[in-house]
Design a protein around this motif. Structure first.
Motif, short mmCIF file in Angstrom:
data_model
loop_
_atom_site.label_atom_id
_atom_site.label_comp_id
_atom_site.label_asym_id
_atom_site.label_seq_id
_atom_site.Cartn_x
_atom_site.Cartn_y
_atom_site.Cartn_z
N TRP A 155 0.82 -1.21 0.00
CA TRP A 155 0.00 0.00 0.00
C TRP A 155 0.86 1.26 0.00
O TRP A 155 0.51 2.26 -0.65
CB TRP A 155 -0.91 0.01 1.23
N ALA A 156 1.99 1.22 0.69
CA ALA A 156 2.85 2.40 0.78
C ALA A 156 3.57 2.66 -0.54
O ALA A 156 3.62 3.80 -1.02
CB ALA A 156 3.86 2.22 1.91
N GLY A 157 4.13 1.61 -1.14
CA GLY A 157 4.82 1.78 -2.41
C GLY A 157 3.88 2.25 -3.51
O GLY A 157 4.22 3.12 -4.31
N PHE A 158 2.67 1.67 -3.54
CA PHE A 158 1.66 2.06 -4.52
C PHE A 158 1.28 3.53 -4.34
O PHE A 158 1.28 4.32 -5.29
CB PHE A 158 0.42 1.17 -4.36
N SER A 159 0.94 3.90 -3.10
CA SER A 159 0.43 5.24 -2.82
C SER A 159 1.45 6.33 -3.12
O SER A 159 1.17 7.28 -3.85
CB SER A 159 -0.02 5.34 -1.36
N ILE A 160 2.65 6.19 -2.56
CA ILE A 160 3.63 7.24 -2.72
C ILE A 160 4.16 7.28 -4.15
O ILE A 160 4.51 8.35 -4.67
CB ILE A 160 4.80 7.09 -1.71
N GLY A 161 4.18 6.13 -4.83
CA GLY A 161 4.62 6.10 -6.23
C GLY A 161 3.67 6.87 -7.13
O GLY A 161 4.10 7.69 -7.95
N TRP A 162 2.36 6.63 -6.98
CA TRP A 162 1.39 7.32 -7.82
C TRP A 162 1.28 8.80 -7.46
O TRP A 162 1.08 9.65 -8.33
CB TRP A 162 0.03 6.64 -7.73
N LEU A 215 -6.12 19.72 0.25
CA LEU A 215 -6.38 19.11 -1.06
C LEU A 215 -5.39 17.97 -1.33
O LEU A 215 -5.77 16.94 -1.90
CB LEU A 215 -6.29 20.16 -2.17
N SER A 216 -4.14 18.15 -0.92
CA SER A 216 -3.16 17.08 -1.10
C SER A 216 -3.53 15.87 -0.26
O SER A 216 -3.38 14.72 -0.70
CB SER A 216 -1.75 17.58 -0.72
N LEU A 217 -4.00 16.12 0.96
CA LEU A 217 -4.44 15.01 1.82
C LEU A 217 -5.65 14.30 1.21
O LEU A 217 -5.77 13.08 1.31
CB LEU A 217 -4.79 15.53 3.21
N LEU A 218 -6.53 15.06 0.57
CA LEU A 218 -7.69 14.47 -0.08
C LEU A 218 -7.26 13.52 -1.19
O LEU A 218 -7.74 12.37 -1.27
CB LEU A 218 -8.59 15.57 -0.65
N VAL A 219 -6.37 13.98 -2.05
CA VAL A 219 -5.89 13.14 -3.15
C VAL A 219 -5.13 11.94 -2.59
O VAL A 219 -5.29 10.80 -3.06
CB VAL A 219 -4.99 13.96 -4.10
N ALA A 220 -4.31 12.16 -1.56
CA ALA A 220 -3.56 11.07 -0.95
C ALA A 220 -4.50 10.03 -0.35
O ALA A 220 -4.25 8.82 -0.45
CB ALA A 220 -2.62 11.62 0.13
N ALA A 221 -5.59 10.50 0.26
CA ALA A 221 -6.55 9.58 0.86
C ALA A 221 -7.21 8.71 -0.21
O ALA A 221 -7.42 7.50 -0.02
CB ALA A 221 -7.62 10.36 1.64
N VAL A 222 -7.54 9.32 -1.35
CA VAL A 222 -8.16 8.57 -2.45
C VAL A 222 -7.20 7.49 -2.95
O VAL A 222 -7.59 6.33 -3.14
CB VAL A 222 -8.55 9.53 -3.60
N ALA A 249 -5.20 1.80 -2.93
CA ALA A 249 -4.10 0.87 -2.62
C ALA A 249 -4.56 -0.21 -1.64
O ALA A 249 -4.26 -1.39 -1.81
CB ALA A 249 -2.93 1.65 -2.04
N LEU A 250 -5.30 0.19 -0.61
CA LEU A 250 -5.75 -0.77 0.40
C LEU A 250 -6.77 -1.75 -0.18
O LEU A 250 -6.76 -2.94 0.14
CB LEU A 250 -6.34 -0.03 1.60
N VAL A 251 -7.64 -1.23 -1.04
CA VAL A 251 -8.63 -2.11 -1.69
C VAL A 251 -7.93 -3.11 -2.58
O VAL A 251 -8.25 -4.31 -2.59
CB VAL A 251 -9.65 -1.28 -2.49
N ARG A 252 -6.94 -2.63 -3.35
CA ARG A 252 -6.17 -3.53 -4.22
C ARG A 252 -5.46 -4.60 -3.40
O ARG A 252 -5.43 -5.77 -3.77
CB ARG A 252 -5.15 -2.73 -5.03
N GLN A 253 -4.88 -4.18 -2.28
CA GLN A 253 -4.15 -5.13 -1.45
C GLN A 253 -5.10 -6.16 -0.85
O GLN A 253 -4.78 -7.35 -0.79
CB GLN A 253 -3.42 -4.38 -0.34
N LYS A 254 -6.27 -5.71 -0.43
CA LYS A 254 -7.23 -6.62 0.20
C LYS A 254 -7.79 -7.62 -0.80
O LYS A 254 -8.05 -8.78 -0.47
CB LYS A 254 -8.37 -5.81 0.82
N THR A 255 -7.96 -7.15 -2.05
CA THR A 255 -8.54 -8.03 -3.07
C THR A 255 -7.48 -8.78 -3.87
O THR A 255 -7.80 -9.52 -4.79
CB THR A 255 -9.41 -7.21 -4.04
N GLY A 256 -6.20 -8.54 -3.53
CA GLY A 256 -5.13 -9.23 -4.25
C GLY A 256 -5.04 -8.81 -5.69
O GLY A 256 -4.81 -9.61 -6.58
N ALA A 257 -5.19 -7.49 -5.93
CA ALA A 257 -5.24 -7.00 -7.31
C ALA A 257 -3.90 -7.02 -8.01
O ALA A 257 -3.83 -6.95 -9.22
CB ALA A 257 -5.80 -5.57 -7.34
N ARG A 258 -2.82 -7.10 -7.23
CA ARG A 258 -1.50 -7.12 -7.89
C ARG A 258 -1.37 -8.38 -8.73
O ARG A 258 -1.62 -9.48 -8.28
CB ARG A 258 -0.39 -7.07 -6.85
#
Length: 493
Positions: free
Chosen positions: A103-110, A452-459, A464-473
């Motif tokens: 989740w961290a690598g995905f979020s900060i990368g995007w 606004l940056s926190l809003l985008v980061a939260a999205v 990322a968390l949904v992808r991780q939970k559903t095994g989207a990688r």
């Protein structure tokens, strides 16, 4: 971070998820990396944004630059520790992936990718404005298009062409600032032949309301105004992955960050505030560097600075496109972006990653011309605090990664963070403090930027968390996690 040997040129060119191109190539020479490292800390923001900082904090802006510069030195030391152990095109995103989780690598990368593609639009517009002033027959939008197309073409040819362009762009910036410091210092001490500088003198530091004419609080306000001009110092760690000796490149750029910031930022700003009183109207009207040169009676000072600013803009555009595309490439390798992003051409160029990045940049340029006060303003403000988010993630990644490296490959700790873990925690606390202080700033849009940056980061984080939970990688893409080794292509990339 694994027990693999340090990647060699052959390993870097080997196949991987990016086949048939065979992954990224080691096309950057040592002189490219050296100039990328030096030029990376000199953004256009230094030339065009310092005047507002000087007007706010007076000579005390030097303390603002010193505080942020210290912060950057510490963050870069942490990043250097991780990147020297594992040079990769994903840099801090790949390190966060392994140290903190997918989740961290995905979020900060995007978020980082988003930051740079917005910067593409900002810089293209700024460069186009200068070019239109020189050749008004060509409209501003056309200049923006031309600049974007030309630099996209250079990035599409090979990483070597990017390095060559950046070598000369950064070289011009370095020479220009070096000359400015030397000429300005001579003028301050009355040693510049044939030049009268009646307003120059060291008494400008204290003679117009004191060193802190607007009070100590202005130092923190100055921090908010200058912090974003330091973004780009981390580019060398991304580019090092495409050099012949990544570990040496990372170590060298990390060790030299202190003098680079001291000379180019503190040195040049010191010259400005000693050549002119901080409250001289020309600083705000013309810009700090133009006003400083103009005070020496140098003919065409404004056009000289326009050329230097244009060079900085083109450098930022060139590096921004490179950086965004390499982050997209790394995300593609790790299964956090479309697989096409991880494919390279025969020249080792991530074609899809570059085209996707520049496409978003073109869209942002369109918004800047059609909806500058709504859509584009949202894009700029919502990406504004990403630099601080990146630095914070680097801190937490380094806290975990040090233990991983010590356990698996202690011989790779060729760069070490000072006073670990205490200084790392102190740096993280300082970054959180700056973000908190920004929430109190309504005069310079600090609160809006953070929210606004926190809003985008939260999205992005929710995705990322949904992808991780559903095994989207994708199972076809090798993951970089605490329990898995990094793919060979990425380590060498």
């Amino acid at each position: 971070m694994t027990s693999q040997p340090t990647p060699t040129k052959a390993a870097q060119a080997s196949g991987g998820p990016g086949e048939p191109g065979g992954g990224l190539h080691a096309g950057l020479k040592n002189r490219h990396l050296s100039m990328i490292a030096i030029g990376g800390v000199i953004g256009a923001g230094l030339f065009v944004g310092s005047s507002s900082g000087i007007a706010t904090a007076g000579p005390g802006i030097l303390l603002s630059y010193a505080l942020v510069g210290t912060l950057v030195v510490l963050v870069m030391r942490m990043l250097g520790e991780m990147s020297a152990a594992n040079p990769t095109s994903g840099s801090f995103s790949a390190h966060a992936d392994r140290a903190l989780g997918r989740w961290a690598g995905f979020s900060i990368g995007w978020l980082y990718w988003f930051f740079w593609v917005v910067v593409l639009a900002v810089e293209a517009t700024a460069g186009a404005a200068i070019l239109e002033g020189w050749i008004p027959a060509v409209p501003q939008w056309a200049w923006a298009l031309i600049v974007m197309v030309v630099l996209t073409a250079t990035n599409l040819v090979s990483v070597g062409s990017y390095g060559e362009f950046e070598f000369w762009f950064a070289g011009i910036k370095v020479v220009a600032i070096g000359a400015f410091i030397v000429v300005g210092a001579l003028a301050v001490f009355g040693m510049l032949p044939g030049v009268e500088a009646p307003k120059a003198g060291l008494d400008n530091l204290t003679g117009h309301g004191g060193f802190l004419p607007n009070g100590p609080g202005a130092i923190l306000t100055g921090v908010l105004l200058v912090v974003f001009s330091f973004m780009g110092s981390e580019i060398a760690t991304l580019a090092a992955g495409e050099s012949e000796d990544p570990q040496r490149a990372v170590t060298k750029s990390t060790n030299s960050i202190i003098w680079r910031i001291a000379v180019f930022y503190l040195g040049s700003i010191l010259v400005v505030v000693t050549l002119l009183p901080w409250n001289d109207p020309s600083i705000k009207d013309k810009g700090s560097y133009v006003a400083a040169l103009g005070s020496l009676g140098i003919t065409g000072a404004d056009q000289i600075m326009n050329f230097i600013v244009l060079t900085s803009v083109l450098s930022c555009l060139n590096s921004g496109l490179y950086t965004a595309s390499r982050m997209a490439f790394s995300l593609g390798q790790r299964g956090d972006a479309p697989k096409a992003f991880a494919r390279t051409t025969g020249r080792g160029v991530p074609l899809a990653a570059i085209l996707a990045s520049v496409a978003f940049g073109f869209v942002a340029v369109f918004f800047n011309y059609k909806f500058p006060d709504s859509v584009f303003l949202f894009l700029v403000n919502s990406s504004g605090a990403v630099a601080l988010f990146v630095w914070l993630v680097i801190c937490f990644s380094q806290l975990r990664m040090r233990k991983i490296i010590q356990r698996e490959a202690p011989e790779k700790l060729v760069v070490r963070m000072w006073l670990y873990p205490y200084l790392t925690w102190a740096t993280a606390a300082m970054i959180v403090f700056v973000l908190g202080y920004m929430l109190t700033d309504t005069e310079h849009d600090g609160r809006e930027t953070v929210l606004l940056s926190l809003l985008v980061a939260a999205v992005v984080l929710v995705i990322a968390l949904v992808r991780q939970k559903t095994g989207a990688r994708s199972s076809e893409q090798p993951a970089v996690s605490v329990s898995n080794e990094e793919p060979r292509a990425e380590v060498g990339a």
